[in-house]
Design an enzyme around this catalytic site. Structure first.
Site, PDB file in Angstrom:
ATOM      1  N   LYS A 125       0.830  -1.361  -0.176  1.00 44.02           N
ATOM      2  CA  LYS A 125      -0.047  -0.163   0.093  1.00 44.02           C
ATOM      3  C   LYS A 125       0.619   1.310   0.023  1.00 44.02           C
ATOM      4  O   LYS A 125       0.378   2.268  -0.379  1.00 44.02           O
ATOM      5  CB  LYS A 125      -1.000  -0.062   0.970  1.00 44.02           C
ATOM      6  CG  LYS A 125      -2.246  -1.163   0.991  1.00 44.02           C
ATOM      7  CD  LYS A 125      -3.470  -0.911   1.552  1.00 44.02           C
ATOM      8  CE  LYS A 125      -4.561  -1.793   1.345  1.00 44.02           C
ATOM      9  NZ  LYS A 125      -5.823  -1.717   1.841  1.00 44.02           N
ATOM     10  N   LYS A 207      -3.587  -9.724  -6.677  1.00 51.26           N
ATOM     11  CA  LYS A 207      -4.962 -10.070  -5.769  1.00 51.26           C
ATOM     12  C   LYS A 207      -6.151  -9.013  -6.378  1.00 51.26           C
ATOM     13  O   LYS A 207      -5.858  -8.189  -6.752  1.00 51.26           O
ATOM     14  CB  LYS A 207      -4.718  -9.822  -4.491  1.00 51.26           C
ATOM     15  CG  LYS A 207      -5.785 -10.133  -3.290  1.00 51.26           C
ATOM     16  CD  LYS A 207      -5.495  -9.827  -2.178  1.00 51.26           C
ATOM     17  CE  LYS A 207      -5.824  -8.287  -1.755  1.00 51.26           C
ATOM     18  NZ  LYS A 207      -6.674  -8.046  -0.832  1.00 51.26           N
ATOM     19  N   LYS A 210     -10.818  -4.449  -4.087  1.00 46.58           N
ATOM     20  CA  LYS A 210     -11.825  -3.525  -4.292  1.00 46.58           C
ATOM     21  C   LYS A 210     -11.398  -2.080  -4.647  1.00 46.58           C
ATOM     22  O   LYS A 210     -12.248  -1.416  -5.234  1.00 46.58           O
ATOM     23  CB  LYS A 210     -12.754  -3.528  -3.160  1.00 46.58           C
ATOM     24  CG  LYS A 210     -12.411  -3.159  -1.783  1.00 46.58           C
ATOM     25  CD  LYS A 210     -13.474  -3.041  -0.763  1.00 46.58           C
ATOM     26  CE  LYS A 210     -13.045  -4.103   0.416  1.00 46.58           C
ATOM     27  NZ  LYS A 210     -11.912  -3.537   1.108  1.00 46.58           N
TER      28      LYS A 210
HETATM   29  N1  AQP Z   1      -8.860 -11.399  -3.517  1.00 46.12           N
HETATM   30  C1  AQP Z   1      -9.404 -11.762  -2.620  1.00 46.12           C
HETATM   31  N2  AQP Z   1      -9.347 -13.374  -2.529  1.00 46.12           N
HETATM   32  C2  AQP Z   1      -9.967 -13.609  -1.196  1.00 46.12           C
HETATM   33  N3  AQP Z   1      -9.908 -12.843  -0.110  1.00 46.12           N
HETATM   34  C3  AQP Z   1      -9.981 -11.916  -0.135  1.00 46.12           C
HETATM   35  N4  AQP Z   1     -10.164 -10.577   0.811  1.00 46.12           N
HETATM   36  C4  AQP Z   1     -10.003  -9.595   0.173  1.00 46.12           C
HETATM   37  N5  AQP Z   1      -9.737  -9.831  -1.111  1.00 46.12           N
HETATM   38  C5  AQP Z   1      -9.853 -10.887  -1.335  1.00 46.12           C
HETATM   39  C6  AQP Z   1     -10.848 -10.812   1.921  1.00 46.12           C
HETATM   40  O1  AQP Z   1     -11.767  -9.989   2.228  1.00 46.12           O
HETATM   41  C7  AQP Z   1     -11.800  -9.753   3.630  1.00 46.12           C
HETATM   42  C8  AQP Z   1     -11.882  -8.131   3.881  1.00 46.12           C
HETATM   43  O2  AQP Z   1     -10.752  -7.426   3.200  1.00 46.12           O
HETATM   44  P1  AQP Z   1     -10.385  -6.183   3.548  1.00 46.12           P
HETATM   45  O3  AQP Z   1     -11.523  -5.101   3.278  1.00 46.12           O
HETATM   46  O4  AQP Z   1     -10.236  -5.831   5.349  1.00 46.12           O
HETATM   47  O5  AQP Z   1      -9.415  -5.585   3.014  1.00 46.12           O
HETATM   48  P2  AQP Z   1      -8.355  -6.341   1.861  1.00 46.12           P
HETATM   49  O6  AQP Z   1      -7.938  -7.566   2.175  1.00 46.12           O
HETATM   50  O7  AQP Z   1      -7.274  -5.205   1.684  1.00 46.12           O
HETATM   51  O8  AQP Z   1      -9.299  -6.304   0.794  1.00 46.12           O
HETATM   52  P3  AQP Z   1      -9.285  -5.503  -0.674  1.00 46.12           P
HETATM   53  O9  AQP Z   1     -10.384  -5.956  -1.401  1.00 46.12           O
HETATM   54  O10 AQP Z   1      -7.888  -5.688  -1.245  1.00 46.12           O
HETATM   55  O11 AQP Z   1      -9.539  -3.962  -0.235  1.00 46.12           O
HETATM   56  P4  AQP Z   1      -8.585  -2.718  -0.492  1.00 46.12           P
HETATM   57  O12 AQP Z   1      -8.306  -2.666  -2.057  1.00 46.12           O
HETATM   58  O13 AQP Z   1      -9.167  -1.584   0.123  1.00 46.12           O
HETATM   59  O14 AQP Z   1      -7.111  -2.947   0.049  1.00 46.12           O
HETATM   60  C9  AQP Z   1     -10.475 -10.172   4.260  1.00 46.12           C
HETATM   61  O15 AQP Z   1     -10.703 -11.288   5.131  1.00 46.12           O
HETATM   62  C10 AQP Z   1      -9.657 -10.180   3.223  1.00 46.12           C
HETATM   63  O16 AQP Z   1      -8.605 -11.418   3.199  1.00 46.12           O
END
Ligand code: AQP
Length: 342
Positions: A125, A207, A210
């Site tokens: 990040k 990965k 969102k």
């Molecule tokens: N690609 C993924 N595959 C499986 N699990 C995923 N998670 C996120 N992306 C994947 C799981 O979703 C939960 C919530 O995630 P988060 O919102 O706390 O943050 P994150 O892991 O950083 O998810 P994002 O979508 O990648 O958000 P941004 O883009 O804002 O950083 C967690 O259990 C995560 O493991």
């Protein structure tokens, strides 16, 4: 499911406790759904479940205030639409329970600078937000440890990207327990085998996230049927044509995983089903399957999202229940640290 090492008992209620959350930092993707939310719904009868919309984590990256507010409601509505019963689960918003920030400060004093510097999410990040490498981004895992440890959590269902943070939460709990006396339950991870890491459709070595700025990289849980099918059709794959899991086939591997998660089929069953059929036919089938798999959730969501009063009530009562549990942990921690209680 992969469950990790055991935790000591700690004045626990009869049922084990689960805590997890999602940041309202963008439109939730099928990665969030398959890696986290879908598994939560399976666990709700067997465990005391506490599911949070982690808005305080979201501000480690700049958010437009109106969008953050709207997405907080959307995320809560999605939890309910996905099948989480607000009567039997505690559903709440992180910033409504100040104990998260309080414990985060305390635990930060039991977390080493070097430990936080090793976190891969911080490194990723920081690269993506080079103009805003703030202290919150660095201490994010401490807040996550506080989220989990406040509720004496036994199990944390997350995608594999969160495993390193979870291990740090365990280390912090063990360190505190050893320095004082048993205070925190040491949580275990609950990581799904097939949905643990859904990859980007535009670059399947990355990965699915969102906050990805490329709209074709991810499928939103709330994307329309046509959009889902068209994104799946455009998913990046290799130049082959055989639907078979294997080395160097990240795009097809990802689509097979997604298909297996939505159908409950194994990889072998999927390969057999698409034997002799090309990527085009497979991608179309994945699109249809994902769209079908999310259709009742989308329908339920559209009924809920208009009822702000209902969502406010859920937020309010969830926050009260969560705060009551959190208070007990905070009292115990502060007594052990040596703060004067009034
Ligand atoms: N690609 C993924 N595959 C499986 N699990 C995923 N998670 C996120 N992306 C994947 C799981 O979703 C939960 C919530 O995630 P988060 O919102 O706390 O943050 P994150 O892991 O950083 O998810 P994002 O979508 O990648 O958000 P941004 O883009 O804002 O950083 C967690 O259990 C995560 O493991």
């Amino acid at each position: 499911m992969i469950t990790e090492t055991n935790s000591p008992e700690n004045n626990k209620p009869a049922k084990k406790t689960i805590f997890s959350g999602v940041q309202p930092s963008g439109n939730l993707t099928i990665g969030n759904y398959l890696g986290a939310i879908k598994n939560w719904t399976v666990l709700q009868d067997e465990y005391n479940c506490i599911y949070c919309v982690v808005d305080m984590h979201a501000i480690t990256v700049r958010q437009v205030p109106a969008d953050l507010r709207r997405r907080t409601y959307e995320t809560l509505a999605l939890y309910i639409a996905a099948g989480l019963d607000p009567k039997s689960n505690i559903l709440f918003v992180q910033s409504h329970v100040p104990a998260h920030a309080v414990l985060s400060w305390d635990l930060g004093c039991f977390t080493m600078y070097g430990e936080l510097g090793r976190m891969t999410q911080f490194k990723d990040k920081s690269r993506k937000n080079a103009d805003n490498i703030n202290a919150g981004l660095f201490t994010y895992p401490v807040l996550m440890a506080a989220d989990i440890l406040l509720y004496q959590t036994d199990l944390v269902p997350v995608g594999i990207d969160q495993r390193q943070h979870l291990e740090l939460a365990r280390d912090i709990a063990i360190r505190f327990n050893n320095l004082y006396s048993p205070t925190f339950t040491v949580p275990e991870g609950y990581i799904p085998e097939t949905g643990m890491k859904i990859m980007s459709l535009a670059d399947p070595t990355k990965k699915m996230s969102k906050s990805d700025s490329n709209p074709n990289a991810s499928v939103g849980i709330l994307d329309s049927r046509d959009v889902i099918i068209s994104k799946m059709r455009r998913a990046v794959t290799d130049s082959g044509s055989e639907v078979r899991y294997g080395e160097g086939k990240d795009g097809i591997n990802n689509l097979i995983n997604i298909y297996c998660c939505f159908t409950g089929k194994t990889r072998e069953e999927t390969e057999k089903e698409f034997e002799g059929k090309g990527y085009g036919e497979f991608k179309a089938a994945v699109g249809e399957t994902v769209a079908d798999g999310l259709s009742s959730l989308r329908e339920e969501y559209s009924k809920l999202i208009g009822d702000k009063q209902y969502l406010d009530e859920i937020m309010r009562s969830g926050a009260e229940k969560a705060a009551a549990i959190a208070r007990k942990t905070i009292t115990k921690v502060h007594r052990k640290i040596g703060y004067v209680s009034l």
